[in-house]
Design a protein around this motif. Structure first.
Motif, PDB file in Angstrom:
ATOM      1  N   ALA A 152       0.829  -1.206   0.000  1.00  0.00           N
ATOM      2  CA  ALA A 152       0.000   0.000   0.000  1.00  0.00           C
ATOM      3  C   ALA A 152       0.861   1.253   0.000  1.00  0.00           C
ATOM      4  CB  ALA A 152      -0.921   0.009   1.219  1.00  0.00           C
ATOM      5  N   ILE A 153       0.377   2.251  -0.710  1.00  0.00           N
ATOM      6  CA  ILE A 153       0.976   3.583  -0.718  1.00  0.00           C
ATOM      7  C   ILE A 153      -0.137   4.554  -0.356  1.00  0.00           C
ATOM      8  CG2 ILE A 153       2.094   5.362  -2.103  1.00  0.00           C
ATOM      9  CD1 ILE A 153       3.026   3.064  -3.987  1.00  0.00           C
ATOM     10  N   ALA A 154       0.065   5.345   0.700  1.00  0.00           N
ATOM     11  CA  ALA A 154      -0.917   6.354   1.105  1.00  0.00           C
ATOM     12  C   ALA A 154      -0.238   7.720   1.078  1.00  0.00           C
ATOM     13  CB  ALA A 154      -1.456   6.056   2.502  1.00  0.00           C
ATOM     14  N   ILE A 155      -0.856   8.662   0.363  1.00  0.00           N
ATOM     15  CA  ILE A 155      -0.297  10.000   0.214  1.00  0.00           C
ATOM     16  C   ILE A 155      -1.315  11.014   0.710  1.00  0.00           C
ATOM     17  CG2 ILE A 155       0.617  11.716  -1.400  1.00  0.00           C
ATOM     18  CD1 ILE A 155       1.269   9.345  -3.289  1.00  0.00           C
ATOM     19  N   GLY A 156      -0.883  11.887   1.612  1.00  0.00           N
ATOM     20  CA  GLY A 156      -1.736  12.964   2.119  1.00  0.00           C
ATOM     21  C   GLY A 156      -0.953  14.259   2.154  1.00  0.00           C
ATOM     22  N   ILE A 157      -1.368  15.225   1.354  1.00  0.00           N
ATOM     23  CA  ILE A 157      -0.635  16.485   1.235  1.00  0.00           C
ATOM     24  C   ILE A 157      -1.488  17.624   1.800  1.00  0.00           C
ATOM     25  CG2 ILE A 157       0.520  18.068  -0.351  1.00  0.00           C
ATOM     26  CD1 ILE A 157       0.600  15.683  -2.370  1.00  0.00           C
ATOM     27  N   ASN A 158      -1.034  18.210   2.888  1.00  0.00           N
ATOM     28  CA  ASN A 158      -1.713  19.388   3.438  1.00  0.00           C
ATOM     29  C   ASN A 158      -1.107  20.684   2.916  1.00  0.00           C
ATOM     30  OD1 ASN A 158      -3.522  17.953   4.970  1.00  0.00           O
ATOM     31  ND2 ASN A 158      -2.546  18.364   6.913  1.00  0.00           N
ATOM     32  N   LYS A 159       0.204  20.680   2.696  1.00  0.00           N
ATOM     33  CA  LYS A 159       0.912  21.916   2.336  1.00  0.00           C
ATOM     34  C   LYS A 159       1.323  21.884   0.868  1.00  0.00           C
ATOM     35  CE  LYS A 159       2.796  22.190   6.972  1.00  0.00           C
ATOM     36  NZ  LYS A 159       3.997  22.017   7.782  1.00  0.00           N
ATOM     37  N   TYR A 160       0.460  22.439   0.026  1.00  0.00           N
ATOM     38  CA  TYR A 160       0.797  22.568  -1.388  1.00  0.00           C
ATOM     39  C   TYR A 160       1.597  23.846  -1.598  1.00  0.00           C
ATOM     40  CZ  TYR A 160      -2.219  18.764  -2.885  1.00  0.00           C
ATOM     41  OH  TYR A 160      -2.771  17.540  -3.092  1.00  0.00           O
ATOM     42  N   ARG A 161       2.445  23.833  -2.593  1.00  0.00           N
ATOM     43  CA  ARG A 161       3.298  24.989  -2.855  1.00  0.00           C
ATOM     44  C   ARG A 161       2.495  26.191  -3.349  1.00  0.00           C
ATOM     45  NH1 ARG A 161       8.744  24.063  -5.958  1.00  0.00           N
ATOM     46  NH2 ARG A 161       9.740  24.347  -3.957  1.00  0.00           N
ATOM     47  N   ASN A 162       1.575  25.995  -4.282  1.00  0.00           N
ATOM     48  CA  ASN A 162       0.862  27.119  -4.903  1.00  0.00           C
ATOM     49  C   ASN A 162      -0.647  27.094  -4.666  1.00  0.00           C
ATOM     50  OD1 ASN A 162       3.234  28.240  -6.137  1.00  0.00           O
ATOM     51  ND2 ASN A 162       3.177  26.533  -7.570  1.00  0.00           N
ATOM     52  N   LEU A 163      -1.094  26.329  -3.701  1.00  0.00           N
ATOM     53  CA  LEU A 163      -2.521  26.255  -3.383  1.00  0.00           C
ATOM     54  C   LEU A 163      -2.720  26.493  -1.895  1.00  0.00           C
ATOM     55  CD1 LEU A 163      -3.421  23.023  -5.379  1.00  0.00           C
ATOM     56  CD2 LEU A 163      -3.932  25.361  -6.053  1.00  0.00           C
ATOM     57  N   GLN A 164      -3.946  26.791  -1.537  1.00  0.00           N
ATOM     58  CA  GLN A 164      -4.238  26.951  -0.114  1.00  0.00           C
ATOM     59  C   GLN A 164      -3.993  25.631   0.600  1.00  0.00           C
ATOM     60  OE1 GLN A 164      -8.261  28.334   0.187  1.00  0.00           O
ATOM     61  NE2 GLN A 164      -7.704  30.441  -0.219  1.00  0.00           N
ATOM     62  N   PRO A 165      -3.479  25.695   1.826  1.00  0.00           N
ATOM     63  CA  PRO A 165      -3.235  24.446   2.561  1.00  0.00           C
ATOM     64  C   PRO A 165      -4.541  23.726   2.889  1.00  0.00           C
ATOM     65  CG  PRO A 165      -2.737  26.367   3.920  1.00  0.00           C
ATOM     66  CD  PRO A 165      -3.088  26.879   2.567  1.00  0.00           C
ATOM     67  N   LEU A 166      -4.429  22.423   2.994  1.00  0.00           N
ATOM     68  CA  LEU A 166      -5.573  21.599   3.374  1.00  0.00           C
ATOM     69  C   LEU A 166      -5.478  21.279   4.860  1.00  0.00           C
ATOM     70  CD1 LEU A 166      -5.554  19.166   0.333  1.00  0.00           C
ATOM     71  CD2 LEU A 166      -6.918  21.232   0.637  1.00  0.00           C
ATOM     72  N   GLN A 167      -6.561  20.788   5.423  1.00  0.00           N
ATOM     73  CA  GLN A 167      -6.578  20.502   6.855  1.00  0.00           C
ATOM     74  C   GLN A 167      -6.493  19.016   7.171  1.00  0.00           C
ATOM     75  OE1 GLN A 167     -10.008  22.323   8.567  1.00  0.00           O
ATOM     76  NE2 GLN A 167      -9.336  24.391   8.115  1.00  0.00           N
ATOM     77  N   PHE A 168      -7.035  18.157   6.333  1.00  0.00           N
ATOM     78  CA  PHE A 168      -7.222  16.771   6.748  1.00  0.00           C
ATOM     79  C   PHE A 168      -6.545  15.725   5.872  1.00  0.00           C
ATOM     80  CE2 PHE A 168     -11.016  19.181   8.117  1.00  0.00           C
ATOM     81  CZ  PHE A 168     -10.769  19.133   9.475  1.00  0.00           C
ATOM     82  N   ALA A 169      -5.875  16.107   4.797  1.00  0.00           N
ATOM     83  CA  ALA A 169      -5.287  15.113   3.893  1.00  0.00           C
ATOM     84  C   ALA A 169      -4.238  14.260   4.611  1.00  0.00           C
ATOM     85  CB  ALA A 169      -4.686  15.788   2.669  1.00  0.00           C
ATOM     86  N   LYS A 170      -3.366  14.886   5.373  1.00  0.00           N
ATOM     87  CA  LYS A 170      -2.332  14.161   6.129  1.00  0.00           C
ATOM     88  C   LYS A 170      -2.982  13.191   7.109  1.00  0.00           C
ATOM     89  CE  LYS A 170       1.274  14.983   9.562  1.00  0.00           C
ATOM     90  NZ  LYS A 170       0.670  14.471  10.756  1.00  0.00           N
ATOM     91  N   GLN A 171      -3.961  13.691   7.850  1.00  0.00           N
ATOM     92  CA  GLN A 171      -4.667  12.856   8.831  1.00  0.00           C
ATOM     93  C   GLN A 171      -5.372  11.695   8.139  1.00  0.00           C
ATOM     94  OE1 GLN A 171      -7.439  15.071  11.284  1.00  0.00           O
ATOM     95  NE2 GLN A 171      -8.635  13.252  11.684  1.00  0.00           N
ATOM     96  N   ASP A 172      -5.987  11.951   6.998  1.00  0.00           N
ATOM     97  CA  ASP A 172      -6.674  10.881   6.259  1.00  0.00           C
ATOM     98  C   ASP A 172      -5.692   9.810   5.792  1.00  0.00           C
ATOM     99  OD1 ASP A 172      -9.053  12.235   6.639  1.00  0.00           O
ATOM    100  OD2 ASP A 172      -9.140  13.038   4.594  1.00  0.00           O
TER     101      ASP A 172
END
Length: 115
Positions: free
Chosen positions: A6-26
């Motif tokens: 399995a590979i799980a990727i969660g990105i909260n801090k994008y370079r050119n987009l608003q940060p996300l809140q839950f991708a890392k946690q998910d």
């Protein structure tokens, strides 16, 4: 015997987009799900803004989820065939963004079976 990877990727801090809140946690929840489902911990790879490096026989692979690090990981893992007949690879990109209409678009997940 078949093995699950399995590979799980969660990105909260994008370079050119608003940060996300839950991708890392998910992504971390998916990692825990794979563990509870009986996947071998050494066959689960987590890429988040601050996940631990992946140990290799030579140099550890960073897991900050950038194109470069994910590409390096995939090249290292798949330089030789990884999947055997009956194996499964689960790939989860966990992300939640809003489109131009304000609609929420969430994650995708695919499973690949070795043949």
């Amino acid at each position: 015997m078949a093995k699950n990877w399995a590979i799980a990727i969660g990105i909260n801090k994008y370079r050119n987009l608003q940060p996300l809140q839950f991708a890392k946690q998910d992504a971390e929840v998916m990692y825990d799900f794979f563990i509870k489902a009986g996947f071998d911990e050494h066959g689960i790879f987590l890429f988040t803004d601050d996940s631990p490096e992946i140990e290799t026989q030579s140099v550890p692979i960073p897991t900050n989820p950038t194109y470069g690090t994910i590409r390096r990981f995939l090249r290292a893992q798949f330089e030789k065939p990884l999947l055997q007949t009956g194996d499964n690879l689960w790939f989860s990109l966990l992300d939640t963004v809003s489109n131009m209409k304000g609609e929420t678009i969430s994650c995708f997940q695919i499973a690949i079976q070795g043949t």
